[in-house]
Write a protein that holds these residues in place. Sequence first.
Motif, PDB file in Angstrom:
ATOM      1  N   SER A   1      -6.717   3.903  -5.092  1.00 14.33           N
ATOM      2  CA  SER A   1      -5.691   4.822  -5.586  1.00 14.33           C
ATOM      3  C   SER A   1      -6.168   6.252  -5.342  1.00 14.33           C
ATOM      4  CB  SER A   1      -5.450   4.606  -7.078  1.00 14.33           C
ATOM      5  OG  SER A   1      -6.546   5.096  -7.835  1.00 14.33           O
ATOM      6  N   SER A   2      -5.231   7.184  -5.398  1.00 14.18           N
ATOM      7  CA  SER A   2      -5.597   8.587  -5.212  1.00 14.18           C
ATOM      8  C   SER A   2      -6.571   9.031  -6.312  1.00 14.18           C
ATOM      9  CB  SER A   2      -4.354   9.467  -5.179  1.00 14.18           C
ATOM     10  OG  SER A   2      -3.534   9.209  -6.291  1.00 14.18           O
ATOM     11  N   ALA A   3      -6.356   8.583  -7.541  1.00 15.70           N
ATOM     12  CA  ALA A   3      -7.244   8.949  -8.648  1.00 15.70           C
ATOM     13  C   ALA A   3      -8.656   8.388  -8.433  1.00 15.70           C
ATOM     14  CB  ALA A   3      -6.675   8.456  -9.969  1.00 15.70           C
ATOM     15  N   GLU A   4      -8.757   7.166  -7.940  1.00 12.43           N
ATOM     16  CA  GLU A   4     -10.072   6.580  -7.670  1.00 12.43           C
ATOM     17  C   GLU A   4     -10.802   7.352  -6.575  1.00 12.43           C
ATOM     18  OE1 GLU A   4      -9.405   1.857  -8.661  1.00 12.43           O
ATOM     19  OE2 GLU A   4      -8.602   2.649  -6.774  1.00 12.43           O
ATOM     20  N   PHE A   5     -10.071   7.734  -5.538  1.00 13.96           N
ATOM     21  CA  PHE A   5     -10.696   8.503  -4.470  1.00 13.96           C
ATOM     22  C   PHE A   5     -11.181   9.851  -4.978  1.00 13.96           C
ATOM     23  CE2 PHE A   5     -10.255  11.953  -1.397  1.00 13.96           C
ATOM     24  CZ  PHE A   5     -11.303  11.615  -0.551  1.00 13.96           C
ATOM     25  N   VAL A   6     -10.345  10.549  -5.750  1.00 11.76           N
ATOM     26  CA  VAL A   6     -10.719  11.866  -6.262  1.00 11.76           C
ATOM     27  C   VAL A   6     -11.946  11.747  -7.169  1.00 11.76           C
ATOM     28  CG1 VAL A   6      -9.962  13.789  -7.727  1.00 11.76           C
ATOM     29  CG2 VAL A   6      -8.440  12.882  -5.968  1.00 11.76           C
ATOM     30  N   ALA A   7     -11.999  10.732  -8.003  1.00 14.90           N
ATOM     31  CA  ALA A   7     -13.162  10.529  -8.878  1.00 14.90           C
ATOM     32  C   ALA A   7     -14.419  10.287  -8.047  1.00 14.90           C
ATOM     33  CB  ALA A   7     -12.905   9.356  -9.825  1.00 14.90           C
ATOM     34  N   TRP A   8     -14.314   9.471  -7.009  1.00 19.33           N
ATOM     35  CA  TRP A   8     -15.459   9.206  -6.128  1.00 19.33           C
ATOM     36  C   TRP A   8     -15.903  10.494  -5.430  1.00 19.33           C
ATOM     37  CZ3 TRP A   8     -15.428   9.993  -0.819  1.00 19.33           C
ATOM     38  CH2 TRP A   8     -16.598   9.622  -0.155  1.00 19.33           C
ATOM     39  N   PHE A   9     -14.955  11.239  -4.883  1.00 17.47           N
ATOM     40  CA  PHE A   9     -15.258  12.474  -4.162  1.00 17.47           C
ATOM     41  C   PHE A   9     -15.960  13.474  -5.078  1.00 17.47           C
ATOM     42  CE2 PHE A   9     -14.368  16.630  -2.364  1.00 17.47           C
ATOM     43  CZ  PHE A   9     -14.594  16.438  -1.012  1.00 17.47           C
TER      44      PHE A   9
ATOM     45  N   MET B   1       0.848  -1.183   0.000  1.00 17.16           N
ATOM     46  CA  MET B   1       0.000   0.000   0.000  1.00 17.16           C
ATOM     47  C   MET B   1       0.890   1.241   0.000  1.00 17.16           C
ATOM     48  SD  MET B   1      -2.976   1.195   2.680  1.00 17.16           S
ATOM     49  CE  MET B   1      -4.052  -0.164   2.324  1.00 17.16           C
ATOM     50  N   LYS B   2       0.469   2.235  -0.733  1.00 17.87           N
ATOM     51  CA  LYS B   2       1.226   3.472  -0.870  1.00 17.87           C
ATOM     52  C   LYS B   2       1.300   4.209   0.465  1.00 17.87           C
ATOM     53  CE  LYS B   2       1.064   5.423  -5.017  1.00 17.87           C
ATOM     54  NZ  LYS B   2       0.566   6.145  -6.146  1.00 17.87           N
ATOM     55  N   ASP B   3       2.414   4.880   0.682  1.00 16.27           N
ATOM     56  CA  ASP B   3       2.596   5.692   1.875  1.00 16.27           C
ATOM     57  C   ASP B   3       1.487   6.751   1.945  1.00 16.27           C
ATOM     58  OD1 ASP B   3       4.132   8.494   2.724  1.00 16.27           O
ATOM     59  OD2 ASP B   3       4.546   6.783   4.047  1.00 16.27           O
ATOM     60  N   ARG B   4       0.920   6.940   3.128  1.00 15.90           N
ATOM     61  CA  ARG B   4      -0.202   7.862   3.307  1.00 15.90           C
ATOM     62  C   ARG B   4       0.145   9.275   2.840  1.00 15.90           C
ATOM     63  NH1 ARG B   4      -1.482  11.854   6.231  1.00 15.90           N
ATOM     64  NH2 ARG B   4      -3.597  12.342   6.822  1.00 15.90           N
ATOM     65  N   GLN B   5       1.298   9.772   3.203  1.00 17.08           N
ATOM     66  CA  GLN B   5       1.669  11.138   2.850  1.00 17.08           C
ATOM     67  C   GLN B   5       1.743  11.326   1.330  1.00 17.08           C
ATOM     68  OE1 GLN B   5       5.300  12.520   4.613  1.00 17.08           O
ATOM     69  NE2 GLN B   5       5.039  14.596   3.867  1.00 17.08           N
ATOM     70  N   ILE B   6       2.294  10.355   0.630  1.00 20.24           N
ATOM     71  CA  ILE B   6       2.365  10.432  -0.831  1.00 20.24           C
ATOM     72  C   ILE B   6       0.960  10.391  -1.428  1.00 20.24           C
ATOM     73  CG2 ILE B   6       3.118   9.197  -2.915  1.00 20.24           C
ATOM     74  CD1 ILE B   6       5.599   8.330  -1.285  1.00 20.24           C
ATOM     75  N   TRP B   7       0.118   9.512  -0.877  1.00 19.11           N
ATOM     76  CA  TRP B   7      -1.268   9.392  -1.353  1.00 19.11           C
ATOM     77  C   TRP B   7      -2.002  10.727  -1.192  1.00 19.11           C
ATOM     78  CZ3 TRP B   7      -6.186   9.692   0.789  1.00 19.11           C
ATOM     79  CH2 TRP B   7      -7.221   9.117   0.050  1.00 19.11           C
ATOM     80  N   VAL B   8      -1.869  11.356  -0.027  1.00 19.25           N
ATOM     81  CA  VAL B   8      -2.541  12.633   0.231  1.00 19.25           C
ATOM     82  C   VAL B   8      -2.020  13.715  -0.714  1.00 19.25           C
ATOM     83  CG1 VAL B   8      -2.861  14.487   1.933  1.00 19.25           C
ATOM     84  CG2 VAL B   8      -3.129  12.096   2.629  1.00 19.25           C
TER      85      VAL B   8
ATOM     86  N   ARG C   1      -2.931  17.169  -5.397  1.00 19.16           N
ATOM     87  CA  ARG C   1      -2.508  17.588  -6.735  1.00 19.16           C
ATOM     88  C   ARG C   1      -3.617  17.376  -7.763  1.00 19.16           C
ATOM     89  NH1 ARG C   1      -0.946  15.263 -11.191  1.00 19.16           N
ATOM     90  NH2 ARG C   1      -0.862  13.170 -10.310  1.00 19.16           N
ATOM     91  N   LEU C   2      -4.267  16.223  -7.713  1.00 19.77           N
ATOM     92  CA  LEU C   2      -5.343  15.922  -8.660  1.00 19.77           C
ATOM     93  C   LEU C   2      -6.539  16.849  -8.455  1.00 19.77           C
ATOM     94  CD1 LEU C   2      -5.190  12.031  -8.566  1.00 19.77           C
ATOM     95  CD2 LEU C   2      -4.513  13.513 -10.471  1.00 19.77           C
ATOM     96  N   MET C   3      -6.880  17.109  -7.208  1.00 18.27           N
ATOM     97  CA  MET C   3      -8.008  18.006  -6.933  1.00 18.27           C
ATOM     98  C   MET C   3      -7.702  19.423  -7.406  1.00 18.27           C
ATOM     99  SD  MET C   3      -9.374  16.644  -3.271  1.00 18.27           S
ATOM    100  CE  MET C   3     -11.064  17.208  -3.406  1.00 18.27           C
ATOM    101  N   ARG C   4      -6.484  19.874  -7.186  1.00 16.46           N
ATOM    102  CA  ARG C   4      -6.104  21.222  -7.639  1.00 16.46           C
ATOM    103  C   ARG C   4      -6.092  21.294  -9.166  1.00 16.46           C
ATOM    104  NH1 ARG C   4      -4.400  24.491  -3.683  1.00 16.46           N
ATOM    105  NH2 ARG C   4      -3.900  23.525  -1.691  1.00 16.46           N
TER     106      ARG C   4
END
Length: 75
Positions: free
Chosen positions: A42-50, A1-8, A13-16
């Motif tokens: 993934s960060s992209a999946e979370f951003v898409a869901w949000f 699993m990806k490091d939390r800080q990198i994921w955040v 970055r994606l949201m901005r």
Amino acid sequence: MKDRQIWVMEVDRLMRRDWCIGVVDAGLDATELTKFWGYGESSAEFVAWFAEKYDLIRFEPLPIRSELSKPPASA
């Protein structure tokens, strides 16, 4: 699993990039981000869901100025 800080950082970055808001602007605190990170998406999946959940409208940058000054193409 990806490091939390990198994921955040990727989520921010994606949201901005797509909605001109960061995680703070979106109202996401450290507890919520840790919870969502723990789901393993993934960060992209979370951003898409949000974005879908809150019906965000994707930011589309304006066309470059030189394109606006060109005359329209003839048909």
